[in-house]
Design an enzyme around this catalytic site. Structure first.
Site, PDB file in Angstrom:
ATOM      1  N   LEU A 111       0.831  -1.202   0.000  1.00 57.08           N
ATOM      2  CA  LEU A 111       0.000   0.000   0.000  1.00 57.08           C
ATOM      3  C   LEU A 111       0.862   1.246   0.000  1.00 57.08           C
ATOM      4  O   LEU A 111       1.917   1.275   0.632  1.00 57.08           O
ATOM      5  CB  LEU A 111      -0.882   0.038   1.250  1.00 57.08           C
ATOM      6  CG  LEU A 111      -2.002  -0.990   1.356  1.00 57.08           C
ATOM      7  CD1 LEU A 111      -2.594  -0.954   2.753  1.00 57.08           C
ATOM      8  CD2 LEU A 111      -3.063  -0.736   0.309  1.00 57.08           C
TER       9      LEU A 111
ATOM     10  N   LYS B 162      -5.013  -0.688  10.440  1.00 52.58           N
ATOM     11  CA  LYS B 162      -3.889  -1.332   9.771  1.00 52.58           C
ATOM     12  C   LYS B 162      -3.105  -2.101  10.830  1.00 52.58           C
ATOM     13  O   LYS B 162      -2.371  -1.507  11.623  1.00 52.58           O
ATOM     14  CB  LYS B 162      -3.005  -0.285   9.097  1.00 52.58           C
ATOM     15  CG  LYS B 162      -1.944  -0.871   8.206  1.00 52.58           C
ATOM     16  CD  LYS B 162      -1.290   0.230   7.380  1.00 52.58           C
ATOM     17  CE  LYS B 162      -0.341  -0.301   6.332  1.00 52.58           C
ATOM     18  NZ  LYS B 162       0.784  -1.053   6.850  1.00 52.58           N
TER      19      LYS B 162
ATOM     20  N   LYS C  48     -10.009   1.995   1.731  1.00 52.47           N
ATOM     21  CA  LYS C  48     -10.207   1.191   0.520  1.00 52.47           C
ATOM     22  C   LYS C  48     -11.535   1.533  -0.149  1.00 52.47           C
ATOM     23  O   LYS C  48     -12.522   1.755   0.542  1.00 52.47           O
ATOM     24  CB  LYS C  48     -10.266  -0.305   0.887  1.00 52.47           C
ATOM     25  CG  LYS C  48      -9.130  -0.803   1.731  1.00 52.47           C
ATOM     26  CD  LYS C  48      -9.385  -2.242   2.179  1.00 52.47           C
ATOM     27  CE  LYS C  48      -8.235  -2.716   3.042  1.00 52.47           C
ATOM     28  NZ  LYS C  48      -8.423  -4.088   3.535  1.00 52.47           N
TER      29      LYS C  48
ATOM     30  N   LYS D  82      -0.799   6.679   7.947  1.00 50.34           N
ATOM     31  CA  LYS D  82       0.024   6.359   9.122  1.00 50.34           C
ATOM     32  C   LYS D  82       0.013   7.504  10.119  1.00 50.34           C
ATOM     33  O   LYS D  82       0.189   8.652   9.723  1.00 50.34           O
ATOM     34  CB  LYS D  82       1.465   6.084   8.677  1.00 50.34           C
ATOM     35  CG  LYS D  82       1.565   4.880   7.758  1.00 50.34           C
ATOM     36  CD  LYS D  82       2.735   4.035   8.158  1.00 50.34           C
ATOM     37  CE  LYS D  82       2.754   2.744   7.384  1.00 50.34           C
ATOM     38  NZ  LYS D  82       3.885   1.909   7.743  1.00 50.34           N
TER      39      LYS D  82
HETATM   40  S1  IVH Z   1      -5.179  -4.436   2.466  1.00 46.76           S
HETATM   41  C1  IVH Z   1      -4.025  -4.426  -1.865  1.00 46.76           C
HETATM   42  N1  IVH Z   1      -5.933  -4.127   4.972  1.00 46.76           N
HETATM   43  O1  IVH Z   1      -0.388  -3.614   5.340  1.00 46.76           O
HETATM   44  C2  IVH Z   1      -4.400  -4.239  -0.454  1.00 46.76           C
HETATM   45  N2  IVH Z   1      -3.628  -4.491   4.529  1.00 46.76           N
HETATM   46  O2  IVH Z   1       1.303  -1.868   3.734  1.00 46.76           O
HETATM   47  C3  IVH Z   1      -3.543  -5.011   0.404  1.00 46.76           C
HETATM   48  N3  IVH Z   1      -2.228  -4.582   6.521  1.00 46.76           N
HETATM   49  O3  IVH Z   1       0.863  -6.097   3.249  1.00 46.76           O
HETATM   50  C4  IVH Z   1      -3.622  -4.869   1.818  1.00 46.76           C
HETATM   51  N4  IVH Z   1      -3.834  -4.282   7.996  1.00 46.76           N
HETATM   52  O4  IVH Z   1       0.199  -6.772   5.600  1.00 46.76           O
HETATM   53  C5  IVH Z   1      -4.901  -4.330   4.134  1.00 46.76           C
HETATM   54  N5  IVH Z   1      -6.737  -3.862   7.139  1.00 46.76           N
HETATM   55  C6  IVH Z   1      -5.715  -4.081   6.321  1.00 46.76           C
HETATM   56  C7  IVH Z   1      -4.396  -4.257   6.759  1.00 46.76           C
HETATM   57  C8  IVH Z   1      -3.378  -4.460   5.833  1.00 46.76           C
HETATM   58  C9  IVH Z   1      -2.542  -4.484   7.828  1.00 46.76           C
HETATM   59  C10 IVH Z   1      -0.850  -4.756   6.008  1.00 46.76           C
HETATM   60  C11 IVH Z   1      -0.716  -5.880   5.031  1.00 46.76           C
HETATM   61  C12 IVH Z   1      -0.098  -5.285   3.791  1.00 46.76           C
HETATM   62  C13 IVH Z   1       0.501  -4.032   4.327  1.00 46.76           C
HETATM   63  C14 IVH Z   1       0.633  -2.989   3.245  1.00 46.76           C
END
Ligand code: IVH
Length: 310
Positions: A7, A39, A214, A238
Site C-alpha cells: 500500500l 492497519k 479502501k 500512518k
Molecule cells: S489491504 C491491496 N488491509 O499492510 C491491499 N492491509 O502496507 C492489500 N495490513 O501487506 C492490503 N492491515 O500486511 C490491508 N486492514 C488491512 C491491513 C493491511 C494491515 C498490512 C498488510 C499489507 C501491508 C501494506
C-alpha cells in the site's frame, strides 16, 4: 495465484483528499463508498482453502514469492482449519488474506520468559510474530500465541460485490474479523474516523500502525486498477509517533532480574500521550554512542508500541 500487494503510505489530510479526488476523477462519479479499517501491525498472510479445508498458508515475503508456513499456521487457534460455506458462496477454492499478529500482553509475557531463560528479547510484537512463523518447530510455535484478522477474500469466480459484504461472509465462515471499521461516504467521514482512532489506538490490546482506506465496491476497484505493486483503490494512513522534547538530566544504569545492565535516560518530566514520562530506555551502550547522548542534551521521547518510552 494473485500477487500480494503493498500500500502507498500517506501521512496528511491533504494526501487523503487527493486520493479521494483521484478516485472520483477516474471513476467519474462522487458516489464512492470507502471502507476504512485498522492497519494491523503484523505479518500479512495468504490462506488458501480447497473443499472447505485449509490447504496452504504463505507469507508475503518480498512481494512475489513467500514462504510456505502451513505447518505453523495450523497452530494458530484463530485461523479456521475447516470452514462452513454458506449457500450464497458456491466456490470450491478461495483465498483469505489477513494479518497474523501478537497482542502486546502476550509479547510481554514471552519476553519475560526469554529473560528468565537468559535468551534474547524481541524488539516488538511484529518481529516476534514474524520470527515465530519462521520457526521449524511447530510445538514452539504453539507456545507463542498468535492472533489473526482476515481482511480480504479472493475467488476466481466473480461472485463478490464489495469488501464490507465479504467481511460479513468471512465472519460467517468462522474467520476473525475486526469490527473497528467504518463505511465512509465522504472525505469528512474518513477524516473523522482517522481522528477518532488517533488516541483510541493506544487502548487496543495490539499494535496498529495506521488505517487503511479502501474503495468498497469491487467493480470500482477493478476499474481503478493498479500501478506497479500498488492498488489505485486503497492507501494507508500512518499516524506519526507522538514525540516530545525534554532535557536529559542523567544516565543511570538498571540491573535487570537476570543481571543484565541497561542504561536508562532520566528526563525532565514531560507529558506524552496522556502520561508523564520521566524515564526512557537507552537500550545499550552502542545506542548511546551512536546518538552521542550527553547529560544536559535536549532529546525527543516517543511511545512506540512498547510500554517503556524510547
Ligand atoms: S489491504 C491491496 N488491509 O499492510 C491491499 N492491509 O502496507 C492489500 N495490513 O501487506 C492490503 N492491515 O500486511 C490491508 N486492514 C488491512 C491491513 C493491511 C494491515 C498490512 C498488510 C499489507 C501491508 C501494506
Amino acid at each position: 495465484n494473485f500477487p500480494m500487494l503493498s500500500l502507498q503510505n500517506t501521512y496528511t489530510t491533504a494526501e487523503i483528499e487527493a486520493f479521494v479526488q483521484r478516485c472520483q476523477q477516474l471513476l467519474d462519479t462522487d458516489k464512492i463508498q470507502y471502507l476504512v479499517e485498522l492497519k494491523f501491525d503484523g505479518v500479512s498472510i495468504s490462506l488458501r482453502y480447497k473443499n472447505n479445508r485449509l490447504n496452504k498458508a504463505i507469507t508475503r515475503g518480498d512481494g512475489a514469492v513467500g514462504d510456505d508456513v502451513t505447518m505453523n499456521i495450523l497452530q494458530v487457534k484463530d485461523i479456521p482449519k475447516y470452514i462452513f460455506k454458506p449457500a450464497n458462496f458456491p466456490v470450491e477454492e478461495f483465498e483469505v488474506r489477513g494479518e497474523v499478529f501478537m497482542t502486546r500482553h502476550n509479547f510481554a509475557e514471552i519476553n519475560n520468559q526469554q529473560i528468565l531463560k537468559n535468551q534474547k528479547v524481541f524488539s516488538n510484537p511484529r518481529n516476534l510474530a514474524s520470527g515465530t512463523l519462521k520457526l521449524l518447530d511447530p510445538e514452539e510455535v504453539a507456545r507463542r500465541p498468535l492472533n489473526f484478522f482476515a481482511y480480504y477474500l479472493l475467488t476466481k469466480e466473480p461472485v463478490l460485490s464489495d469488501l464490507s459484504t465479504n467481511l460479513e461472509l468471512m465472519k460467517t465462515m468462522g474467520f476473525p474479523i475486526n469490527s473497528n471499521f467504518k463505511l465512509c461516504n465522504s472525505v469528512t467521514e474518513i477524516l473523522e474516523f482517522i481522528d477518532e482512532w488517533k488516541d483510541k489506538r493506544d487502548e487496543l490490546p495490539y499494535n496498529i500502525d495506521g488505517l487503511v482506506i479502501k474503495v468498497n465496491s469491487i467493480k470500482q476497484q477493478q476499474e481503478l486498477g493498479y500501478i506497479a505493486r500498488f492498488p489505485r483503490w486503497a492507501i494507508a494512513y500512518k499516524y506519526s509517533a507522538e514525540q516530545v522534547e525534554t532535557k536529559l538530566l542523567d544516565i543511570t544504569y538498571q540491573v535487570g532480574r537476570t543481571g543484565i545492565v541497561s542504561p536508562v535516560a532520566e528526563l525532565e518530566p514531560v507529558e506524552l500521550s496522556q502520561t508523564i514520562v520521566k524515564r526512557a530506555t537507552l537500550h545499550n551502550e552502542d545506542f548511546i554512542k551512536e546518538n552521542d547522548f550527553r547529560v544536559g542534551d535536549y532529546v525527543f521521547v516517543e511511545k512506540g508500541g512498547e510500554i517503556i518510552p524510547k
